[in-house]
Design a protein around this motif. Structure first.
Motif, PDB file in Angstrom:
ATOM      1  N   UNK A 254       0.711  -1.219   0.218  1.00  0.00           N
ATOM      2  CA  UNK A 254      -0.014   0.126   0.137  1.00  0.00           C
ATOM      3  C   UNK A 254       1.079   1.097  -0.088  1.00  0.00           C
ATOM      4  N   UNK A 255       0.372   2.129  -0.460  1.00  0.00           N
ATOM      5  CA  UNK A 255       0.864   3.633  -0.651  1.00  0.00           C
ATOM      6  C   UNK A 255      -0.140   4.524  -0.067  1.00  0.00           C
ATOM      7  N   UNK A 256       0.471   5.669   0.738  1.00  0.00           N
ATOM      8  CA  UNK A 256      -0.362   6.303   1.588  1.00  0.00           C
ATOM      9  C   UNK A 256       0.090   7.759   1.281  1.00  0.00           C
ATOM     10  N   UNK A 257      -0.689   8.646   0.875  1.00  0.00           N
ATOM     11  CA  UNK A 257      -0.216  10.050   0.528  1.00  0.00           C
ATOM     12  C   UNK A 257      -0.900  10.927   1.444  1.00  0.00           C
ATOM     13  N   UNK A 258      -0.192  11.555   2.404  1.00  0.00           N
ATOM     14  CA  UNK A 258      -0.815  12.638   3.562  1.00  0.00           C
ATOM     15  C   UNK A 258      -1.289  13.949   2.680  1.00  0.00           C
ATOM     16  N   UNK A 259      -2.132  14.578   3.232  1.00  0.00           N
ATOM     17  CA  UNK A 259      -2.693  15.913   2.567  1.00  0.00           C
ATOM     18  C   UNK A 259      -3.225  15.696   1.452  1.00  0.00           C
ATOM     19  N   UNK A 260      -4.150  14.851   1.339  1.00  0.00           N
ATOM     20  CA  UNK A 260      -4.906  14.674  -0.117  1.00  0.00           C
ATOM     21  C   UNK A 260      -5.887  15.449  -0.114  1.00  0.00           C
ATOM     22  N   UNK A 261      -6.470  16.343   0.658  1.00  0.00           N
ATOM     23  CA  UNK A 261      -7.561  17.104   0.418  1.00  0.00           C
ATOM     24  C   UNK A 261      -7.369  18.327   0.190  1.00  0.00           C
ATOM     25  N   UNK A 262      -6.518  19.166   1.167  1.00  0.00           N
ATOM     26  CA  UNK A 262      -5.910  20.442   0.934  1.00  0.00           C
ATOM     27  C   UNK A 262      -6.925  21.523   1.224  1.00  0.00           C
ATOM     28  N   UNK A 263      -8.015  21.151   2.264  1.00  0.00           N
ATOM     29  CA  UNK A 263      -9.110  21.883   2.571  1.00  0.00           C
ATOM     30  C   UNK A 263     -10.014  22.213   1.641  1.00  0.00           C
ATOM     31  N   UNK A 264     -10.346  20.936   0.555  1.00  0.00           N
ATOM     32  CA  UNK A 264     -11.309  20.979  -0.383  1.00  0.00           C
ATOM     33  C   UNK A 264     -10.472  21.681  -1.790  1.00  0.00           C
ATOM     34  N   UNK A 265      -9.300  22.131  -1.617  1.00  0.00           N
ATOM     35  CA  UNK A 265      -8.793  22.654  -3.003  1.00  0.00           C
ATOM     36  C   UNK A 265      -8.575  21.669  -4.109  1.00  0.00           C
ATOM     37  N   UNK A 266      -8.593  20.504  -3.704  1.00  0.00           N
ATOM     38  CA  UNK A 266      -8.201  19.257  -4.530  1.00  0.00           C
ATOM     39  C   UNK A 266      -9.779  19.203  -5.690  1.00  0.00           C
ATOM     40  N   UNK A 267     -10.691  19.626  -5.235  1.00  0.00           N
ATOM     41  CA  UNK A 267     -11.844  19.409  -6.089  1.00  0.00           C
ATOM     42  C   UNK A 267     -12.398  20.667  -6.937  1.00  0.00           C
ATOM     43  N   UNK A 268     -11.461  21.554  -7.032  1.00  0.00           N
ATOM     44  CA  UNK A 268     -11.944  22.605  -7.924  1.00  0.00           C
ATOM     45  C   UNK A 268     -12.582  22.162  -9.309  1.00  0.00           C
ATOM     46  N   UNK A 304     -11.075  15.922   9.857  1.00  0.00           N
ATOM     47  CA  UNK A 304     -10.897  17.100  10.477  1.00  0.00           C
ATOM     48  C   UNK A 304     -10.301  16.607  11.733  1.00  0.00           C
ATOM     49  N   UNK A 305      -9.727  17.482  12.304  1.00  0.00           N
ATOM     50  CA  UNK A 305      -8.943  17.400  13.268  1.00  0.00           C
ATOM     51  C   UNK A 305      -7.897  18.767  13.714  1.00  0.00           C
ATOM     52  N   UNK A 306      -6.685  18.471  14.525  1.00  0.00           N
ATOM     53  CA  UNK A 306      -6.100  19.367  14.960  1.00  0.00           C
ATOM     54  C   UNK A 306      -5.289  20.134  13.979  1.00  0.00           C
ATOM     55  N   UNK A 307      -5.284  19.596  12.588  1.00  0.00           N
ATOM     56  CA  UNK A 307      -4.784  20.254  11.366  1.00  0.00           C
ATOM     57  C   UNK A 307      -6.037  20.593  10.472  1.00  0.00           C
ATOM     58  N   UNK A 308      -6.992  20.693  11.127  1.00  0.00           N
ATOM     59  CA  UNK A 308      -8.372  21.147  10.187  1.00  0.00           C
ATOM     60  C   UNK A 308      -8.655  20.262   9.036  1.00  0.00           C
ATOM     61  N   UNK A 309      -9.227  20.852   7.987  1.00  0.00           N
ATOM     62  CA  UNK A 309      -9.834  19.766   7.104  1.00  0.00           C
ATOM     63  C   UNK A 309      -8.866  19.472   6.152  1.00  0.00           C
ATOM     64  N   UNK A 310      -8.224  18.173   6.058  1.00  0.00           N
ATOM     65  CA  UNK A 310      -7.473  17.661   5.023  1.00  0.00           C
ATOM     66  C   UNK A 310      -7.848  16.195   5.022  1.00  0.00           C
ATOM     67  N   UNK A 311      -6.838  15.554   4.786  1.00  0.00           N
ATOM     68  CA  UNK A 311      -7.080  13.820   4.526  1.00  0.00           C
ATOM     69  C   UNK A 311      -5.899  12.962   4.101  1.00  0.00           C
ATOM     70  N   UNK A 312      -6.236  11.834   3.642  1.00  0.00           N
ATOM     71  CA  UNK A 312      -5.116  11.106   3.107  1.00  0.00           C
ATOM     72  C   UNK A 312      -5.656  10.142   1.928  1.00  0.00           C
ATOM     73  N   UNK A 313      -4.874   9.779   1.024  1.00  0.00           N
ATOM     74  CA  UNK A 313      -5.417   8.728   0.366  1.00  0.00           C
ATOM     75  C   UNK A 313      -4.459   7.453   0.378  1.00  0.00           C
ATOM     76  N   UNK A 314      -5.155   6.305   0.180  1.00  0.00           N
ATOM     77  CA  UNK A 314      -4.307   4.857   0.282  1.00  0.00           C
ATOM     78  C   UNK A 314      -4.680   4.259  -1.133  1.00  0.00           C
ATOM     79  N   UNK A 315      -3.554   3.771  -1.515  1.00  0.00           N
ATOM     80  CA  UNK A 315      -3.610   3.124  -2.690  1.00  0.00           C
ATOM     81  C   UNK A 315      -2.872   1.725  -2.571  1.00  0.00           C
ATOM     82  N   UNK A 316      -3.841   0.722  -2.899  1.00  0.00           N
ATOM     83  CA  UNK A 316      -3.407  -0.838  -2.900  1.00  0.00           C
ATOM     84  C   UNK A 316      -2.889  -1.304  -4.280  1.00  0.00           C
ATOM     85  N   UNK A 317      -1.702  -1.840  -4.242  1.00  0.00           N
ATOM     86  CA  UNK A 317      -1.215  -2.071  -5.634  1.00  0.00           C
ATOM     87  C   UNK A 317      -1.624  -3.553  -5.770  1.00  0.00           C
ATOM     88  N   UNK A 318      -2.329  -3.984  -6.932  1.00  0.00           N
ATOM     89  CA  UNK A 318      -2.871  -5.328  -7.516  1.00  0.00           C
ATOM     90  C   UNK A 318      -1.544  -6.298  -7.496  1.00  0.00           C
TER      91      UNK A 318
END
Length: 318
Positions: A254-268, A304-318
């Protein structure tokens, strides 16, 4: 527990668990019970769509209707006033007070490491204690033996991985700044980590792509590949890190990317200018969409949390 149910509230899709926060028995029928969330919206204007109230019948059927309240969003510190538990940071503090493991988030050496990083002037952008322990849980759950981290900083997240690995494990971490790497090494020594992380200092892509370097051979030729790769570095280069991580991760890793939401800026919207800190992530998501499941299975989780609105993405390699 029965399965979650998706409902619409305030124009958005929410996921409510059955049973939710409070259960109240309906008096109109002895074989029915009704329940609904007890959180109220923080506004003087009632929301007619509200939140769904469920009625479970004795025959197993379900009736539902909308009531005039909806799920709250976290309050700002100013809005919360003397109720800081209603802020995302307040809830994070509560969760950490309850869930911090003595050998992980509550390790005094980890706290000393954060203080050492502050004294050295490192930016305060380390993962939260809860995300750190999530990474440890993930490492143990997949029975990882090899971990690669891109972006060491002061070594806070690195320590969670090292603690979760078996003593025969291996962790490589890449850090651009020699100053940051020096602080991380001091923290690793203070933590007495075993396996001890190997810090590779320099530009991550140069190190990963060096034909004579430690990451030159893909999995299966010299080594079996990494079980977990964690990326928390330059956001604009995230797609390039993704390409290299996919090369170095073994099948089933698995590959994990932190800061994958960026306060909604990812979804412009398409056609709008994409903020620079979201360009790399959007390229990853576009690649995954075009791949159509042939190579990876992935999900992105908003937090959401101490770092406000963000998130992570997780990728499983087949």
């Amino acid at each position: 527990m029965t399965a979650p149910r998706a409902v619409s509230a305030a124009g958005r899709s929410l996921l409510l668990l059955r049973p939710p926060l409070r259960v109240a028995r309906a008096h109109h029928h002895p074989q029915q019970r009704a329940f609904a969330t007890s959180l109220t919206r923080r506004s003087d204007t009632p929301d007619p769509r509200g939140v769904t109230q469920y009625t479970l019948n004795a025959d197993g059927s379900v009736q539902h209707r909308q009531i005039g309240t909806r799920l709250d969003v976290p309050l700002s510190k100013e809005q919360a006033g003397d109720e800081p538990h209603l802020t995302a940071a307040g809830v994070d503090a509560y969760l950490t007070s309850k869930l911090a493991h003595p050998d992980y988030a509550s390790d005094p050496a980890l706290l000393r490491g954060l203080a050492r990083a502050d004294e050295a002037g490192l930016p305060k952008i380390a993962v939260t204690p809860q995300l750190g322990q999530f990474l440890a849980v993930l490492t143990k759950a997949v029975k990882a033996e090899r971990v690669l981290e891109i972006g060491t900083l002061g070594g806070y997240s690195t320590a969670f991985f090292a603690k979760a690995l078996p003593r025969t494990g291996q962790i490589d971490t890449i850090e651009y700044s020699p100053q940051h790497a020096k602080v991380a090494q001091a923290n690793f020594l203070d933590l007495d980590l075993f396996p001890f992380p190997t810090v590779h200092v320099g530009p991550a892509l140069d190190i990963l792509r060096d034909p004579a370097g430690p990451f030159a051979a893909p999995p299966g030729e010299i080594d079996p590949g990494y079980d977990v790769v964690f990326v928390d570095a330059d956001k604009e280069a995230y797609f390039d890190y993704f390409v290299e991580a996919l090369r170095l991760t073994k099948s089933g890793g698995v590959i994990v990317f932190d800061n994958a939401i960026r306060g909604g800026r990812i979804a412009v919207p398409d056609g709008a200018e994409v903020p620079s800190d979201a360009t790399g992530l959007r390229k990853i998501f576009d690649w995954i969409q075009a791949d159509a499941g042939k190579t990876v299975l992935s999900a992105a989780i908003q937090t959401v949390g101490d770092k406000n609105w963000d998130g992570f993405a997780i990728v499983y390699k087949n």
